[in-house]
Design a protein around this motif. Structure first.
Motif, PDB file in Angstrom:
ATOM      1  N   LEU A   1       0.835  -1.202   0.000  1.00 29.83           N
ATOM      2  CA  LEU A   1       0.000   0.000   0.000  1.00 29.83           C
ATOM      3  C   LEU A   1       0.871   1.255   0.000  1.00 29.83           C
ATOM      4  CD1 LEU A   1      -2.841   1.263   0.212  1.00 29.83           C
ATOM      5  CD2 LEU A   1      -2.626   1.098   2.702  1.00 29.83           C
ATOM      6  N   PHE A   2       1.967   1.219   0.747  1.00 22.52           N
ATOM      7  CA  PHE A   2       2.894   2.361   0.796  1.00 22.52           C
ATOM      8  C   PHE A   2       3.481   2.642  -0.586  1.00 22.52           C
ATOM      9  CE2 PHE A   2       7.282   3.919   1.447  1.00 22.52           C
ATOM     10  CZ  PHE A   2       7.001   5.115   2.089  1.00 22.52           C
ATOM     11  N   LEU A   3       3.857   1.601  -1.320  1.00 22.86           N
ATOM     12  CA  LEU A   3       4.423   1.793  -2.656  1.00 22.86           C
ATOM     13  C   LEU A   3       3.366   2.301  -3.629  1.00 22.86           C
ATOM     14  CD1 LEU A   3       6.787  -1.302  -3.084  1.00 22.86           C
ATOM     15  CD2 LEU A   3       7.423   1.089  -2.645  1.00 22.86           C
ATOM     16  N   VAL A   4       2.126   1.855  -3.494  1.00 18.48           N
ATOM     17  CA  VAL A   4       1.047   2.361  -4.348  1.00 18.48           C
ATOM     18  C   VAL A   4       0.892   3.872  -4.159  1.00 18.48           C
ATOM     19  CG1 VAL A   4      -1.458   2.364  -4.666  1.00 18.48           C
ATOM     20  CG2 VAL A   4      -0.227   0.201  -4.532  1.00 18.48           C
ATOM     21  N   ILE A   5       0.936   4.327  -2.922  1.00 20.07           N
ATOM     22  CA  ILE A   5       0.807   5.762  -2.646  1.00 20.07           C
ATOM     23  C   ILE A   5       2.043   6.506  -3.135  1.00 20.07           C
ATOM     24  CG2 ILE A   5       0.557   7.481  -0.820  1.00 20.07           C
ATOM     25  CD1 ILE A   5      -0.856   5.255   0.809  1.00 20.07           C
ATOM     26  N   THR A   6       3.206   5.919  -2.937  1.00 13.88           N
ATOM     27  CA  THR A   6       4.459   6.564  -3.359  1.00 13.88           C
ATOM     28  C   THR A   6       4.519   6.731  -4.873  1.00 13.88           C
ATOM     29  OG1 THR A   6       5.572   5.571  -1.462  1.00 13.88           O
ATOM     30  CG2 THR A   6       6.973   6.428  -3.213  1.00 13.88           C
ATOM     31  N   ALA A   7       3.850   5.853  -5.617  1.00 10.83           N
ATOM     32  CA  ALA A   7       3.895   5.905  -7.079  1.00 10.83           C
ATOM     33  C   ALA A   7       3.423   7.256  -7.590  1.00 10.83           C
ATOM     34  CB  ALA A   7       3.041   4.784  -7.663  1.00 10.83           C
ATOM     35  N   ARG A   8       2.429   7.832  -6.936  1.00 13.84           N
ATOM     36  CA  ARG A   8       1.910   9.135  -7.379  1.00 13.84           C
ATOM     37  C   ARG A   8       2.967  10.227  -7.229  1.00 13.84           C
ATOM     38  NH1 ARG A   8      -1.488  13.318  -5.055  1.00 13.84           N
ATOM     39  NH2 ARG A   8      -2.803  14.241  -6.676  1.00 13.84           N
TER      40      ARG A   8
END
Length: 870
Positions: free
Chosen positions: A397-404
């Motif tokens: 989930l952290f990487l999904v948010i960081t992608a933005r």
């Protein structure tokens, strides 16, 4: 755009109001679309769950394990051939619009655009954003990039429909039983599609067909034929990827499967679900389930997603990383490839980070292979394995948010992604010896390291607001994870004690705890994003803001930046205080006027700062009258530019009334002087002496035109504004009969005027005389250019592949004279033989530019009443 249109002031105007369903749609449109997407996806998830009732997770894993290396190799080959075909879309589009670029640049851009578009979904938007960034840096104008995107999207859509119809006719008897419909109806549907396609081709041969004020043009027959063959090749190769992975017992021929594949792709696109995930699988399973083992088909589809969607993205990252490490800019032939790689690298890294985050989440709700658990049991304590499994979902989930943040080139996002990917790599090995996950994370780390120099924006990752589309994506991921969890552990007896079981052999409790952690943190994130305090309202600039902005604009080359002196706009400064932009708010639009003023680096950062501030306030960002210089920064910020018109700029050193082409102006100026007109330049220090005379002329002009002051892109007659700049006046018999305030900067690179008003008894031809006198004076004083202002909606493309925006604007330009003197204004400026420079309307968030332009018009006119008045 609305120069010389005077009307009601912003203070006295009533803001436009909307009522009923239109107001609700404008306010909650994105939320409604998000809810609709979630409902569709939930229905698809339920359908898949029911279709696979007789399938177990172990059966799917076993089927995947039996997939032969020859099948995988063949699928990889077909994937490569499919992407080679996809690159031809962009190549044909470039050739069609007459803007050829080196094949290496086009291929890298197209390959990356399709890799991101396939993996992240919304191909026209996500892939289009990559094209916009890469091609804008390569020198293509926004309207050309829009034509490329439109050509690619339309050609694929039409080609998909035609290919599906053509394949359905001979194979209807074989496909109809799979879809549980009559072969006659299926064949009739295919024929209807082909007839419609034939009508479009006939229209294309006529070159144009006008209806409802819109002109439809299509490509010529050779281009259509060539593009149709590309579409056939693309679909054939991509269908062959799946077909190569299907089990041998699949009783279906390649032509029949090709038709089913085309239908599944089409329905997936129409569903608007990212990457068509779930929708595509449902159609394939429903069609092939009765004839073969569903577990084997499902296994083939999982491997297909990995090969066709994830592998190209990893290859794109590897290519870009290699380009960054080798610094190809030293090789002239490959300099364009290096520039392209630098522009698309953040978007690619963001997409791969997103995909790997999703992969970590999904792997956290699936069991670890027993062989790996036995090995882990011998070398690691249970607490380490349990902790690694739980935190893997949170890291995903952290990487999904960081992608933005990576897509926005935030330095904080780069560090977060580096740390997150490194920790996830370690946890993937501690949790299950997941070599594939670890390898993909290693590729991401290498790509991040190679592209470090591109992430230089010192913005906080935690200040970013997750928009409705991102919250929807996270919700879809959670639904997927729940579906996988219940599919894998379909036969588990769910009890309260299950939460507290900690054993190496018990995978279900670990997955449940990981899902619980994911649900809690994603819900908290959504609540935080939805309930966080609203950003402060836009407030007019203070005297201190104006004074600071004036100090910056004095060193700039843009004379119109003096409009910050009006005080009716808010001012935003860059973090270093060296640049500013002026903006206003109308409806849900934050509209910046002109480019930011200041050094280039600070200007580019201001674009991002403005876009993010608008998002924080729940509004859309708009740039009004942006210049070509700003286009790369606009593209980097995810905005799309639409041509608004052309700015007339006179080269003053070449301005001379001698010669035949200046005869009309020369005669007009001579006649004005014979009629007793004379001009005078009033310096700033002496303007107070004539202020009341200027006010009388202005009041008379407003009364004659039955108008009131406007704002935003136009100045209003106020004492502070008029006294801030020199003024040119025309006198007749000693009395001032006309004036204009002169906008200048210390650099003398450019001059312009804003207010130009005449008393009712001013002689005919006074306007020409004022401009001729002023240009002659400015040339003598050593100024470089004179800005005559913009001719709105002029100079837009009229070519066959002109975007819809250009067609609408051209229609209004041709038939909108009753509302605005478009042609007359351009004709007047043309008398001075200017150079015409494009100006753009830049919009973020995929918003229709028509709505943004309407908000800008209302802001200039001071509301709806100001617009409808003369």
């Amino acid at each position: 755009m609305a120069a010389e249109l005077q009307s009601e002031s912003p203070e006295s105007a009533e803001p436009p109001t909307r009522s009923g369903w239109r107001a609700a749609l404008a306010e909650y449109g994105r939320a409604i679309a998000a809810v609709f997407t979630l409902i569709v996806f939930a229905a698809v998830a339920l359908a898949i769950y029911r279709l696979t009732e007789e399938v177990s997770y172990d059966d799917v894993v076993s089927a995947m394990a039996t997939t032969g290396y020859d099948q995988i190799l063949l699928a990889v080959v077909f994937t490569a051939l499919s992407f080679m075909s996809l690159c031809l879309y962009d190549w044909n589009a470039m050739e069609f619009i007459g803007r050829k670029r080196p094949m290496a640049e086009v291929a890298l851009t197209a390959f990356s655009a399709y890799a991101v578009g396939n993996a992240a979904g919304f191909g026209m938007l996500s892939g289009g954003a990559i094209r916009y960034r890469a091609y804008s840096r390569a020198g293509l104008a926004p309207d050309d990039i829009g034509r490329v995107i439109a050509f690619v999207t339309l050609s694929f859509s039409l080609g998909l429909a035609a290919v599906t119809a053509l394949s359905l006719i001979p194979m209807s008897s074989e496909i109809a039983p799979l879809l549980d419909i009559s072969p006659v109806w299926l064949r009739a549907f295919a024929i209807a599609i082909l007839l419609g396609f034939g009508v479009l081709i006939v229209i294309g041969q006529r070159r144009s067909l006008s209806f409802a004020g819109v002109t439809l043009r299509m490509a010529d027959t050779p281009t259509l034929s060539r593009q149709f063959l590309v579409t056939v090749a693309d679909l054939a190769f991509s269908a062959s990827v799946v077909y190569a992975l299907l089990p041998e017992q699949a009783a279906i021929s390649w032509p029949a499967f090709f038709a089913i594949y085309s239908i599944a792709i089409g329905i997936g696109v129409l569903s608007h679900v990212p990457a068509g995930i779930g929708v595509f699988e449902t159609v394939i399973l429903a069609a092939l389930g009765p004839t073969t083992n569903i577990d084997a088909v499902l296994a083939s589809l999982v491997v297909y997603r990995l090969i066709y969607y994830v592998l190209p993205l990893i290859i794109a990252i590897a290519l870009v990383s290699f380009t960054e490490l080798r610094h190809y800019s030293k090789t002239p032939a490959l300099a364009g490839v290096g520039r392209t790689a630098a522009r698309i690298s953040p978007a690619l890294l963001g997409a791969l980070t997103f995909i790997l985050g999703v992969m970590l989440i999904f792997s956290s709700v699936t069991p670890t292979p027993e062989s790996d658990l036995e090995l882990l049991q011998n070398i690691l304590p249970l607490s380490v394995v349990e902790g690694a499994h739980f935190f893997t979902s949170l890291l995903g989930l952290f990487l999904v948010i960081t992608a933005r943040g990576l897509a926005q080139r935030l330095d904080g996002a780069w560090w977060a992604a580096m740390v997150g990917a490194a920790v996830a790599l370690v946890l993937s090995l501690l949790r299950a010896f997941a070599v594939f996950e670890a390898s993909a994370l290693a590729v991401l780390l290498i790509g991040l390291f190679a592209s470090k120099r591109l992430f230089v924006r010192p913005a906080s990752l935690f200040r970013q607001v997750l928009t409705a589309s991102w919250l929807t994506a996270i919700a879809l991921i959670c639904i997927c994870a729940c579906l996988i969890l219940f599919f894998v552990y379909r036969d588990v007896d769910y009890t309260r004690s299950l939460w507290w079981e900690f054993e190496f052999s018990e995978s279900a409790p670990r997955s449940l705890r990981a899902m619980l952690g994911l649900t809690i943190f994603s819900t908290a994130l959504a609540v935080f994003s939805l309930l966080r305090p609203a950003a402060p309202a836009v407030t007019p600039s203070t005297p201190e803001d104006i004074e600071k902005a004036v100090g910056i604009l004095g060193k700039s080359d843009v004379a119109d930046s003096n409009l910050v002196r009006t005080g009716d706009k808010a001012v935003m400064f860059s973090p270093d205080g060296q640049a500013f932009l002026m903006y206003g708010k109308q409806g849900r639009s934050w509209i910046a006027f002109l480019d930011p003023v200041g050094p280039k680096k600070a200007r580019d950062e201001l674009v991002w700062q403005f876009v993010e501030s608008a998002r924080l306030a729940g509004c859309r960002a708009v740039f009004y009258q942006a210049s070509p210089v700003l286009l790369p920064a606009i593209a980097d910020a995810g905005m799309q530019a639409f041509k608004l018109g052309e700015l007339a700029v006179v080269d003053l050193p070449r301005f001379d009334l001698k010669g035949g082409k200046w005869a009309n102006l020369r005669q007009s100026a001579s006649k004005a002087e014979r009629d007793g007109l004379s001009y005078e330049i009033i310096p700033v220090a002496d303007v107070p002496n004539v202020l009341e005379d200027l006010r009388a002329v202005s009041d008379g002009w407003l009364a004659q035109h039955r108008a009131k002051e406007k704002g935003f892109s136009l100045g209003a007659f106020t004492d502070e504004y008029i006294l801030s700049q020199p003024v040119i006046v025309l006198r007749a018999e000693g009395n001032i009969v006309a004036f204009a305030n002169i906008l200048v900067t210390e650099t003398k690179a450019e001059a312009s005027i804003d207010l130009m008003r005449f008393s009712p008894d001013a002689p005919k031809g006074a306007m020409d005389y004022l401009f001729v006198s002023l240009l002659t004076y400015l040339r003598t004083e050593g100024y470089g250019h004179f800005n005559l202002g913009m001719a709105p909606l002029s100079g837009l493309s009229r070519r066959e592949v002109a975007p819809v925006w250009d067609r609408i604007a051209n229609t209004f330009y041709e038939h909108g004279e009753r509302f605005y003197n478009f042609k007359g204004l351009r004709a007047f400026k043309q008398k001075f033989h200017p150079e015409w420079q494009p100006r753009y309307l830049a919009v973020s968030g995929g918003l229709s530019p028509v709505i943004a332009l309407l908000d800008a018009t209302l802001l200039i006119g001071g509301g709806l009443k100001g617009v409808v008045k003369k």
